[in-house]
Design an enzyme around this catalytic site. Structure first.
Site, PDB file in Angstrom:
ATOM      1  N   LYS A 114     -96.696-148.559 -92.857  1.00  0.00           N
ATOM      2  CA  LYS A 114     -96.131-148.396 -91.525  1.00  0.00           C
ATOM      3  C   LYS A 114     -96.624-149.524 -90.615  1.00  0.00           C
ATOM      4  O   LYS A 114     -97.819-149.852 -90.588  1.00  0.00           O
ATOM      5  CB  LYS A 114     -96.524-147.046 -90.930  1.00  0.00           C
ATOM      6  N   ASP A 142     -92.397-150.573 -93.075  1.00  0.00           N
ATOM      7  CA  ASP A 142     -91.422-149.738 -92.371  1.00  0.00           C
ATOM      8  C   ASP A 142     -91.743-149.778 -90.887  1.00  0.00           C
ATOM      9  O   ASP A 142     -92.812-149.327 -90.464  1.00  0.00           O
ATOM     10  CB  ASP A 142     -91.489-148.308 -92.899  1.00  0.00           C
ATOM     11  N   GLU A 166     -88.217-152.220 -94.041  1.00  0.00           N
ATOM     12  CA  GLU A 166     -87.347-151.074 -93.777  1.00  0.00           C
ATOM     13  C   GLU A 166     -87.108-150.893 -92.281  1.00  0.00           C
ATOM     14  O   GLU A 166     -88.061-150.879 -91.495  1.00  0.00           O
ATOM     15  CB  GLU A 166     -87.983-149.814 -94.365  1.00  0.00           C
ATOM     16  N   ASP A 189     -82.630-147.180 -93.177  1.00  0.00           N
ATOM     17  CA  ASP A 189     -82.928-145.751 -93.251  1.00  0.00           C
ATOM     18  C   ASP A 189     -82.163-145.036 -92.142  1.00  0.00           C
ATOM     19  O   ASP A 189     -81.102-144.458 -92.344  1.00  0.00           O
ATOM     20  CB  ASP A 189     -84.430-145.528 -93.146  1.00  0.00           C
ATOM     21  N   LYS A 213     -82.670-139.901 -97.473  1.00  0.00           N
ATOM     22  CA  LYS A 213     -83.562-138.738 -97.348  1.00  0.00           C
ATOM     23  C   LYS A 213     -82.736-137.461 -97.451  1.00  0.00           C
ATOM     24  O   LYS A 213     -81.728-137.315 -96.749  1.00  0.00           O
ATOM     25  CB  LYS A 213     -84.327-138.806 -96.026  1.00  0.00           C
TER      26      LYS A 213
END
Length: 323
Positions: A114, A142, A166, A189, A213
Site C-alpha cells: 500500500k 496499490d 494498482e 480495481d 473482487k
C-alpha cells in the site's frame, strides 16, 4: 445489481434469523480502519458475508449482499485447480515493520504494498517498497486512486521495478494518461468494480491487469462471467473479507479457466481475530474450503451496530428485489 437467476432473493426475516454482526479487530490500521464490521448469515449452502464498508451507499452495498446470498444459497462454482498463489499484503507501515508483516505469508513470491497513504511522503513509500523488494521477488503497489496523474508518474518512476501499479488515480482517463507515460503495467480495481460499465476501462486502453473482487462485483459467478469477457489478465482480490468472504474469493480464483497471477486473498493475517480458522498460505498458496462458524464464540458488535446492519440489510434487499 442482480443475483444469479437460480437464487431467488430471500426474505428479510429469513436472513435476519441467522444473521450475526461481528467486529474484527485488526493488527494495524488498514484502509483507514482498525476494526472491520461484517454481517454473516447462514443459508442452505453455508455461510454468506455482507460486508460493504459502512460509508458505501445502499445502491453499491446491494452488490455485496448479492455476493453473500449467492455463497449462502448456491455455494461455490466448480473448481478447475486445487490451489491459487497469493500475494503478501503490506499496509502503509514504516519500513522497519515489513519483516513482521511478511512473516505471515510463508512462501510468498509476490507482495502488494500500500502506498499514497495520507500523512505519508513518497520517501516513506520508497523505503517501504525497497524493504519489501529486498525480501520478495515480485512487488506490486496499490495507491487506491490517491495520486494525481503527475504524482503517479513521479511516484511510479521513483519506486523502481514493479509488477504493476494498482489504481494509481481515480478516473479511467487518468489511468490511461499514466499508462501512456510509464513502462510499469497499470492495474484497475475501483475503475472496474465501481463503474457503471466494468468494461469501459478496457475500451479506453487504461489498464494491463484487472483486479476483480467478489463481494463488490456481486458474487463468484458474476466475477467469473466478467473475467471471461476481459481480454487482459485477471487477479482475484479480497475486499478485507472475513474467512467467509475469503472462502468465496478462493473458490472464484480456483474456478477461473486459466491460472491467474498471484491473487490478493491472503488478508486474513490482518485480523487479530477472525470468524473461523483463517486462510493461511502454505508455500505461498491457498486451497479452497467451505467455512463453518460457531456464532456463540464470535467477536460480536454491539446491539446498536446490529440494528444498523439489519436496517441496511432491509434496504439492500429491497434494491435486489426490484432488479
Amino acid at each position: 445489481m442482480t443475483i444469479p437467476s437460480a437464487c431467488p432473493v430471500p426474505s428479510f426475516e429469513e436472513i435476519a434469523e441467522s444473521a450475526v454482526v461481528v467486529a474484527l479487530p485488526m493488527r494495524m490500521r488498514f484502509r483507514d480502519i482498525t476494526t472491520r464490521e461484517v454481517m454473516l448469515f447462514r443459508g442452505p449452502a453455508g455461510w454468506g458475508e455482507f460486508g460493504a464498508f459502512v460509508e458505501y451507499d445502499d445502491a453499491e452495498s446491494a452488490a455485496w449482499l448479492a455476493a453473500g446470498i449467492e455463497a449462502a444459497y448456491l455455494g461455490p462454482p466448480p473448481a478447475t485447480r486445487d490451489s491459487v498463489a497469493v500475494n503478501a499484503t503490506v499496509p502503509a507501515i514504516p519500513a522497519d515493520q515489513v519483516d513482521e508483516v511478511l512473516a505471515r505469508y510463508p512462501g510468498a513470491h509476490t507482495a502488494k504494498v500500500k502506498v499514497a497513504q495520507e500523512g505519508q511522503t513518497l520517501d516513506d513509500d520508497v523505503a517501504r517498497v525497497e524493504a519489501v523488494r529486498s525480501r520478495i521477488d515480485h512487488v506490486r503497489v496499490d495507491a487506491n486512486g490517491k495520486w494525481t496523474v503527475q504524482q503517479a508518474i513521479t511516484a511510479i518512476r521513483a519506486l523502481g521495478e514493479l509488477e504493476y501499479a494498482e489504481q494509481p488515480c481515480v478516473t479511467i482517463d487518468e489511468l490511461a494518461a499514466v499508462r501512456a507515460a510509464v513502462d510499469t503495467p497499470i492495474a484497475a480495481d475501483e475503475s472496474i468494480r465501481r463503474a457503471g460499465d466494468p468494461l469501459k476501462v478496457i475500451a479506453a486502453e487504461a489498464a494491463d491487469i484487472a483486479v476483480l473482487k467478489v463481494a463488490p462485483l456481486g458474487g463468484m459467478r458474476r466475477v467469473l462471467d466478467l473475467a471471461g469477457r476481459i481480454p487482459i489478465p485477471v487477479v482475484i482480490s479480497s475486499a478485507l473479507d472475513s474467512a467467509v468472504g475469503i472462502s468465496a474469493g478462493v473458490a472464484t480464483a480456483v474456478a477461473l479457466p486459466a491460472e491467474p497471477p498471484a491473487c490478493g486473498l491472503g488478508t486474513g493475517g490482518l485480523f487479530v481475530t477472525d470468524v473461523a480458522e483463517p486462510f493461511v498460505p502454505e508455500m505461498g498458496s491457498l486451497g479452497p474450503r467451505l467455512v463453518d462458524i460457531d456464532p456463540t464464540v464470535l467477536p460480536l458488535a454491539g446491539e446498536d451496530r446490529r440494528d444498523w446492519w439489519l436496517e441496511r440489510l432491509r434496504r439492500c434487499l429491497a434494491i435486489l428485489a426490484d432488479n
